[in-house]
Design an enzyme around this catalytic site. Structure first.
Site, PDB file in Angstrom:
ATOM      1  N   ASP A 175       0.857  -1.172   0.000  1.00  0.00           N
ATOM      2  CA  ASP A 175       0.000   0.000   0.000  1.00  0.00           C
ATOM      3  C   ASP A 175       0.904   1.237   0.000  1.00  0.00           C
ATOM      4  O   ASP A 175       2.108   1.143   0.265  1.00  0.00           O
ATOM      5  CB  ASP A 175      -0.881  -0.040   1.242  1.00  0.00           C
ATOM      6  N   LEU A 176       0.319   2.402  -0.269  1.00  0.00           N
ATOM      7  CA  LEU A 176       1.115   3.635  -0.313  1.00  0.00           C
ATOM      8  C   LEU A 176       0.884   4.504   0.919  1.00  0.00           C
ATOM      9  O   LEU A 176       1.729   4.581   1.809  1.00  0.00           O
ATOM     10  CB  LEU A 176       0.798   4.420  -1.585  1.00  0.00           C
ATOM     11  N   ASP A 177      -0.274   5.141   1.004  1.00  0.00           N
ATOM     12  CA  ASP A 177      -0.540   6.087   2.089  1.00  0.00           C
ATOM     13  C   ASP A 177      -0.713   5.364   3.415  1.00  0.00           C
ATOM     14  O   ASP A 177      -1.530   4.456   3.531  1.00  0.00           O
ATOM     15  CB  ASP A 177      -1.797   6.900   1.774  1.00  0.00           C
ATOM     16  N   THR A 215      -2.636   1.146  -4.747  1.00  0.00           N
ATOM     17  CA  THR A 215      -3.140   2.291  -4.002  1.00  0.00           C
ATOM     18  C   THR A 215      -4.479   2.781  -4.537  1.00  0.00           C
ATOM     19  O   THR A 215      -4.799   2.587  -5.719  1.00  0.00           O
ATOM     20  CB  THR A 215      -2.113   3.441  -4.052  1.00  0.00           C
ATOM     21  N   LYS A 260     -10.275  -0.951  -2.848  1.00  0.00           N
ATOM     22  CA  LYS A 260     -10.234  -1.758  -1.629  1.00  0.00           C
ATOM     23  C   LYS A 260     -11.474  -1.433  -0.789  1.00  0.00           C
ATOM     24  O   LYS A 260     -11.898  -0.278  -0.758  1.00  0.00           O
ATOM     25  CB  LYS A 260      -8.970  -1.417  -0.833  1.00  0.00           C
ATOM     26  N   ASP A 313      -1.702  -0.973   6.049  1.00  0.00           N
ATOM     27  CA  ASP A 313      -1.975  -0.346   7.344  1.00  0.00           C
ATOM     28  C   ASP A 313      -3.453  -0.126   7.594  1.00  0.00           C
ATOM     29  O   ASP A 313      -3.830   0.287   8.694  1.00  0.00           O
ATOM     30  CB  ASP A 313      -1.255   1.004   7.441  1.00  0.00           C
TER      31      ASP A 313
END
Length: 222
Positions: free
Chosen positions: A9-11, A104, A136, A161
């Site tokens: 994931d990114l953020d 993402t 997602k 996260d």
């Protein structure tokens, strides 16, 4: 933990963009007259127009899509405070010899803007919101990343996260490493942060350091 690809994931996983995201959503909340705190907890890791539809269920989809485009454009310009999370640069450098991807809810321009602001490498496989019909917790993004890397889902490890991302990875049949705090449902393994994750030199073995491991829902100290 032996795998053949790592999907991230990114953020909230690789970059801290919380302040910038909050500023953008605050502007939208002010415009529509809804308190930000009444819905901000729903926004993490999800497409903005889906959140807007939940907050304003009677609103036409076209308006939500237009507002989401404006919100994303705002976030591309506003990268103030966006930074790499501890361990992110080291982890990406250690993945250079094995297949890896980022999955993402960002658009591709926004994902690239945040990676650049954080000083992190952009992978060859970058799965963004434009490339799937559902965000997602739908597994489509992670399954697409696995196909592009040529790796079976069962041989992929996902680092996430957010609850929506963990549910997506579980639905894709992948191992899930949760970072940054407890989420529901419980990931396969739970780490305090990326510094607790190492890629060993053979390029296919991940080592979890100082982690809490979840098997069948039971925490095990390691």
């Amino acid at each position: 933990m032996r795998v053949r690809a790592v999907l991230l994931d990114l953020d909230g996983t690789l970059v801290d963009s919380h302040a910038a995201v909050r500023r953008s959503w605050q502007r939208w909340a002010d415009a529509v007259g809804i308190p930000l705190e009444s819905f901000f907890h729903r926004t993490h890791g999800r497409p903005g127009h889906e959140v807007m539809a939940e907050v304003l269920p009677e609103r036409p989809l076209a308006e939500n899509l237009a507002d989401n485009r404006a919100l994303l454009a705002d976030e591309i310009e506003d990268t103030d405070g966006v930074r790499a999370l501890p361990g992110a640069a080291r982890l990406l450098a250690s993945l250079a010899e094995m297949p890896w991807a980022i999955v993402t809810a960002c658009t591709e321009p926004l994902a690239r803007a945040r990676l650049a602001a954080a000083g992190l490498a952009t992978p060859e496989v970058l799965v963004t919101s434009e490339q799937t019909d559902a965000g997602k917790p739908d597994p489509a993004g992670y399954l697409l990343a696995a196909r592009r890397l040529g790796v079976e889902p069962a041989w992929c490890a996902v680092v996430e996260d957010a609850s929506a991302g963990v549910r997506a990875a579980i639905a894709a049949g992948m191992h899930v490493i949760g970072v940054g705090g407890p989420v529901e449902p419980a990931p396969t393994w739970e780490l305090a942060g990326l510094d607790d994750l190492e890629v060993l030199p053979d390029g296919v073995l991940l080592r979890l350091v100082g982690s809490r491991v979840h098997r069948d829902g039971a925490p095990i100290s390691t």
